[in-house]
Design an enzyme around this catalytic site. Structure first.
Site, PDB file in Angstrom:
ATOM      1  N   ARG A  54       0.819  -1.211   0.000  1.00  0.00           N
ATOM      2  CA  ARG A  54       0.000   0.000   0.000  1.00  0.00           C
ATOM      3  C   ARG A  54       0.854   1.263   0.000  1.00  0.00           C
ATOM      4  O   ARG A  54       0.338   2.369   0.153  1.00  0.00           O
ATOM      5  CB  ARG A  54      -0.951   0.017   1.206  1.00  0.00           C
ATOM      6  CG  ARG A  54      -2.182  -0.866   1.016  1.00  0.00           C
ATOM      7  CD  ARG A  54      -3.277  -0.552   2.026  1.00  0.00           C
ATOM      8  NE  ARG A  54      -3.757   0.801   1.888  1.00  0.00           N
ATOM      9  CZ  ARG A  54      -3.537   1.780   2.786  1.00  0.00           C
ATOM     10  NH1 ARG A  54      -2.822   1.561   3.858  1.00  0.00           N
ATOM     11  NH2 ARG A  54      -4.035   2.973   2.603  1.00  0.00           N
ATOM     12  N   LYS A  55       2.148   1.132  -0.187  1.00  0.00           N
ATOM     13  CA  LYS A  55       3.033   2.296  -0.224  1.00  0.00           C
ATOM     14  C   LYS A  55       2.996   2.897  -1.631  1.00  0.00           C
ATOM     15  O   LYS A  55       3.915   2.742  -2.435  1.00  0.00           O
ATOM     16  CB  LYS A  55       4.451   1.891   0.167  1.00  0.00           C
ATOM     17  CG  LYS A  55       4.537   1.389   1.607  1.00  0.00           C
ATOM     18  CD  LYS A  55       5.933   0.902   1.953  1.00  0.00           C
ATOM     19  CE  LYS A  55       5.994   0.375   3.375  1.00  0.00           C
ATOM     20  NZ  LYS A  55       7.339  -0.158   3.718  1.00  0.00           N
TER      21      LYS A  55
END
Length: 248
Positions: free
Chosen positions: A85-86
């Site tokens: 999710r970065k």
């Protein structure tokens, strides 16, 4: 050619008619393609930079993802390579789409896709068992729970508490594979994810019979963009822009 559709969509905001004559396949190496013909050049130029920003970045992500997918497919490993999710704020949808086009998993799209319990959540709740219990109460029966673990003991506690996925975080290969085997022997249904410090050139070392997912943040944080330019085709004008070797 991951972001080509996005770029055409962006340009459509500035014009009424776009005629595409492309020869390409999503997720594969780009081939030659013809020009885009639109109604008004002014409208094209208004959206040029935004479209190029999208296509260079998303194509860079998809290109790297394709290389990682090829590495995985070149082995007998059963698992999946995934992103994280970065992602870039405001650009998540395009970046996640690029991962899919490149042939790897997106991981969860947002906080609602799966509950992930990291150290801050666990410390706040008191322990892993309590954190999983609290997450189950909030997420209900239809939401998966993943727990980030720093040791085999933590992973076994998470699995015993009812987690669906355990992430072995920052485990080197020589520590990862024995740990994953212990977890799978006791909890065959659990998914084991490896994450933390994994690079494209070391990816194969983390593949093993007891590892189901390998996630890498470099898929959306450490990629190299693919260079694209946008040129108006006009008779008598050369769209190529070679390097200048001498100035005098």
């Amino acid at each position: 050619m991951s972001a080509l559709a996005s770029s055409v969509y962006i340009l459509s905001f500035y014009t009424y008619k776009i005629m595409k004559h492309f020869s390409y396949s999503f997720g594969y190496k780009k081939n030659n393609f013809d020009s885009i013909s639109i109604l008004k050049v002014r409208h094209l130029l208004l959206g040029e930079r935004v479209a190029l920003n999208c296509i260079t970045r998303a194509s860079g992500i998809a290109t790297q993802a394709r290389r990682m997918s090829d590495i995985a497919q070149g082995t007998d490993w059963h698992g999946e390579v995934a992103g994280t999710r970065k992602t870039t704020p405001g650009f998540r949808l395009v970046e996640k789409y690029a991962l899919l086009v490149g042939g790897i998993s997106t991981h969860r799209y947002d906080l609602s896709s799966m509950i992930m319990l990291k150290d801050n959540h666990i410390w706040s709740a008191g322990n892993i068992t309590q954190a999983v219990k609290d997450a189950k109460r909030v997420g209900g029966f239809c939401t998966k729970i993943e727990v980030e673990c720093r040791s085999v003991e933590e992973a076994l506690e998470a699995a015993g508490a009812g987690a669906d996925v355990v992430m072995l975080d920052n485990f080197e290969p020589q520590a990862l594979h024995p740990a994953a085997r212990v977890i799978k022997d006791k909890f065959p249904h659990i998914l084991v994810e490896s994450s933390g410090g994994i690079r494209e050139d070391t990816l194969f070392k983390f593949m093993g019979p007891h590892v189901d997912v390998i996630s890498l943040s470099i898929t959306t944080q450490g990629y190299q963009t693919v260079d694209f330019s946008f040129k108006i085709q006009k008779q008598g004008k050369n769209p190529h822009n070679p390097r200048v070797q001498t100035s005098l």
